[in-house]
Design a protein around this motif. Sequence first.
Motif, PDB file in Angstrom:
ATOM      1  N   ASP A 169       0.814  -1.219   0.000  1.00  0.00           N
ATOM      2  CA  ASP A 169       0.000   0.000   0.000  1.00  0.00           C
ATOM      3  C   ASP A 169       0.851   1.275   0.000  1.00  0.00           C
ATOM      4  O   ASP A 169       0.622   2.159  -0.832  1.00  0.00           O
ATOM      5  CB  ASP A 169      -0.974  -0.009   1.179  1.00  0.00           C
ATOM      6  N   PRO A 170       1.856   1.413   0.889  1.00  0.00           N
ATOM      7  CA  PRO A 170       2.688   2.630   0.826  1.00  0.00           C
ATOM      8  C   PRO A 170       3.425   2.790  -0.499  1.00  0.00           C
ATOM      9  O   PRO A 170       3.537   3.901  -1.013  1.00  0.00           O
ATOM     10  CB  PRO A 170       3.681   2.463   1.986  1.00  0.00           C
ATOM     11  N   LEU A 171       3.905   1.689  -1.064  1.00  0.00           N
ATOM     12  CA  LEU A 171       4.593   1.777  -2.355  1.00  0.00           C
ATOM     13  C   LEU A 171       3.650   2.310  -3.425  1.00  0.00           C
ATOM     14  O   LEU A 171       4.009   3.201  -4.191  1.00  0.00           O
ATOM     15  CB  LEU A 171       5.137   0.410  -2.774  1.00  0.00           C
ATOM     16  N   GLN A 172       2.444   1.760  -3.461  1.00  0.00           N
ATOM     17  CA  GLN A 172       1.480   2.187  -4.475  1.00  0.00           C
ATOM     18  C   GLN A 172       0.999   3.616  -4.219  1.00  0.00           C
ATOM     19  O   GLN A 172       0.934   4.425  -5.136  1.00  0.00           O
ATOM     20  CB  GLN A 172       0.294   1.232  -4.521  1.00  0.00           C
ATOM     21  N   ARG A 173       0.675   3.926  -2.982  1.00  0.00           N
ATOM     22  CA  ARG A 173       0.099   5.238  -2.657  1.00  0.00           C
ATOM     23  C   ARG A 173       1.127   6.372  -2.788  1.00  0.00           C
ATOM     24  O   ARG A 173       0.816   7.428  -3.324  1.00  0.00           O
ATOM     25  CB  ARG A 173      -0.473   5.214  -1.249  1.00  0.00           C
ATOM     26  N   TYR A 174       2.339   6.151  -2.283  1.00  0.00           N
ATOM     27  CA  TYR A 174       3.306   7.244  -2.213  1.00  0.00           C
ATOM     28  C   TYR A 174       4.267   7.306  -3.397  1.00  0.00           C
ATOM     29  O   TYR A 174       4.643   8.391  -3.833  1.00  0.00           O
ATOM     30  CB  TYR A 174       4.131   7.141  -0.930  1.00  0.00           C
ATOM     31  N   LEU A 175       4.684   6.160  -3.919  1.00  0.00           N
ATOM     32  CA  LEU A 175       5.733   6.176  -4.938  1.00  0.00           C
ATOM     33  C   LEU A 175       5.230   5.959  -6.357  1.00  0.00           C
ATOM     34  O   LEU A 175       5.832   6.450  -7.301  1.00  0.00           O
ATOM     35  CB  LEU A 175       6.791   5.110  -4.621  1.00  0.00           C
ATOM     36  N   LEU A 176       4.133   5.218  -6.520  1.00  0.00           N
ATOM     37  CA  LEU A 176       3.741   4.815  -7.867  1.00  0.00           C
ATOM     38  C   LEU A 176       2.349   5.285  -8.262  1.00  0.00           C
ATOM     39  O   LEU A 176       1.865   4.931  -9.333  1.00  0.00           O
ATOM     40  CB  LEU A 176       3.812   3.279  -7.983  1.00  0.00           C
ATOM     41  N   ALA A 177       1.691   6.098  -7.455  1.00  0.00           N
ATOM     42  CA  ALA A 177       0.296   6.484  -7.706  1.00  0.00           C
ATOM     43  C   ALA A 177       0.113   7.224  -9.020  1.00  0.00           C
ATOM     44  O   ALA A 177      -0.839   6.973  -9.750  1.00  0.00           O
ATOM     45  CB  ALA A 177      -0.228   7.330  -6.554  1.00  0.00           C
ATOM     46  N   ASP A 178       1.001   8.138  -9.337  1.00  0.00           N
ATOM     47  CA  ASP A 178       0.794   8.953 -10.541  1.00  0.00           C
ATOM     48  C   ASP A 178       1.674   8.519 -11.705  1.00  0.00           C
ATOM     49  O   ASP A 178       1.875   9.261 -12.658  1.00  0.00           O
ATOM     50  CB  ASP A 178       1.040  10.425 -10.215  1.00  0.00           C
ATOM     51  N   ARG A 179       2.190   7.312 -11.659  1.00  0.00           N
ATOM     52  CA  ARG A 179       3.056   6.816 -12.725  1.00  0.00           C
ATOM     53  C   ARG A 179       2.239   6.092 -13.780  1.00  0.00           C
ATOM     54  O   ARG A 179       1.306   5.362 -13.476  1.00  0.00           O
ATOM     55  CB  ARG A 179       4.116   5.851 -12.179  1.00  0.00           C
ATOM     56  N   ARG A 180       2.622   6.298 -15.039  1.00  0.00           N
ATOM     57  CA  ARG A 180       1.975   5.576 -16.123  1.00  0.00           C
ATOM     58  C   ARG A 180       2.523   4.156 -16.190  1.00  0.00           C
ATOM     59  O   ARG A 180       3.659   3.909 -15.829  1.00  0.00           O
ATOM     60  CB  ARG A 180       2.236   6.278 -17.460  1.00  0.00           C
ATOM     61  N   GLY A 181       1.717   3.253 -16.683  1.00  0.00           N
ATOM     62  CA  GLY A 181       2.150   1.871 -16.762  1.00  0.00           C
ATOM     63  C   GLY A 181       1.907   1.161 -15.447  1.00  0.00           C
ATOM     64  O   GLY A 181       1.632   1.784 -14.429  1.00  0.00           O
ATOM     65  N   ASP A 182       2.017  -0.125 -15.474  1.00  0.00           N
ATOM     66  CA  ASP A 182       1.734  -0.902 -14.278  1.00  0.00           C
ATOM     67  C   ASP A 182       3.033  -1.461 -13.714  1.00  0.00           C
ATOM     68  O   ASP A 182       3.355  -2.632 -13.909  1.00  0.00           O
ATOM     69  CB  ASP A 182       0.737  -2.017 -14.603  1.00  0.00           C
ATOM     70  N   THR A 183       3.765  -0.610 -13.013  1.00  0.00           N
ATOM     71  CA  THR A 183       5.021  -1.024 -12.411  1.00  0.00           C
ATOM     72  C   THR A 183       4.792  -2.107 -11.374  1.00  0.00           C
ATOM     73  O   THR A 183       5.606  -3.019 -11.228  1.00  0.00           O
ATOM     74  CB  THR A 183       5.729   0.193 -11.769  1.00  0.00           C
ATOM     75  N   LEU A 184       3.678  -2.024 -10.660  1.00  0.00           N
ATOM     76  CA  LEU A 184       3.396  -3.004  -9.614  1.00  0.00           C
ATOM     77  C   LEU A 184       3.163  -4.415 -10.156  1.00  0.00           C
ATOM     78  O   LEU A 184       3.239  -5.382  -9.401  1.00  0.00           O
ATOM     79  CB  LEU A 184       2.202  -2.575  -8.765  1.00  0.00           C
ATOM     80  N   ALA A 185       2.913  -4.549 -11.451  1.00  0.00           N
ATOM     81  CA  ALA A 185       2.755  -5.883 -12.032  1.00  0.00           C
ATOM     82  C   ALA A 185       4.047  -6.685 -11.866  1.00  0.00           C
ATOM     83  O   ALA A 185       4.007  -7.900 -11.648  1.00  0.00           O
ATOM     84  CB  ALA A 185       2.369  -5.791 -13.503  1.00  0.00           C
TER      85      ALA A 185
END
Length: 198
Positions: A169-185
């Motif tokens: 959750d912190p990674l997605q909310r703080y670091l990757l929320a406004d990034r294009r593409g699905d880095t979390l995949a």
Amino acid sequence: MNLRAPAILVAARPHGETAVIARLLTEEFGLVAGYVAGGRGRVLRPVVIPGNLVELELRAKSDSQLPFARLELVESRGPWLGEPLPAAAIQWATALTASALPERNPYPSLFSALEALLRAVCQAPSARGWAPAMLAYEALLLRELGYGGAKPEAGELPEVLSAMEKLADPLQRYLLADRRGDTLAARTLLLERLRKMV
């Protein structure tokens, strides 16, 4: 802008017929981007692999111009990209770094930690040897970018996986929320492969 430094290649995007826009993490200058002429050619293709340690030379006439980059291979991670678990770890660590860090801000501790993590991924006999380092790297990235959090204490693989799930959750909310593409995949794939070891 003229610089020469060791760097970890964290992303490479095709540009035109044979060139590549590379993003690289350096200890002194942080994340930098450069145009690599012939980056998809036969000679440079094995060099322009995310995770590789290279000697970087960047040259630009002005700060507003994308610099030209010359890369010399120092250490290749290519041999481990054929192994599913190390490949997933290298892909996630480099994608997270490329997506989360702002350009040209030095983070010497992140450079050292990423290099140590990539070495561990390639040299440890199994993921049990490097999974705690992956968890520590994610937590360090959050702390270095100002989102706090204590260093997680986890030794065994089930504890590491549990702690990594809490960091999602912190990674997605703080670091990757406004990034294009699905880095979390890339992270999802890594966690799926790690869970098979438990």
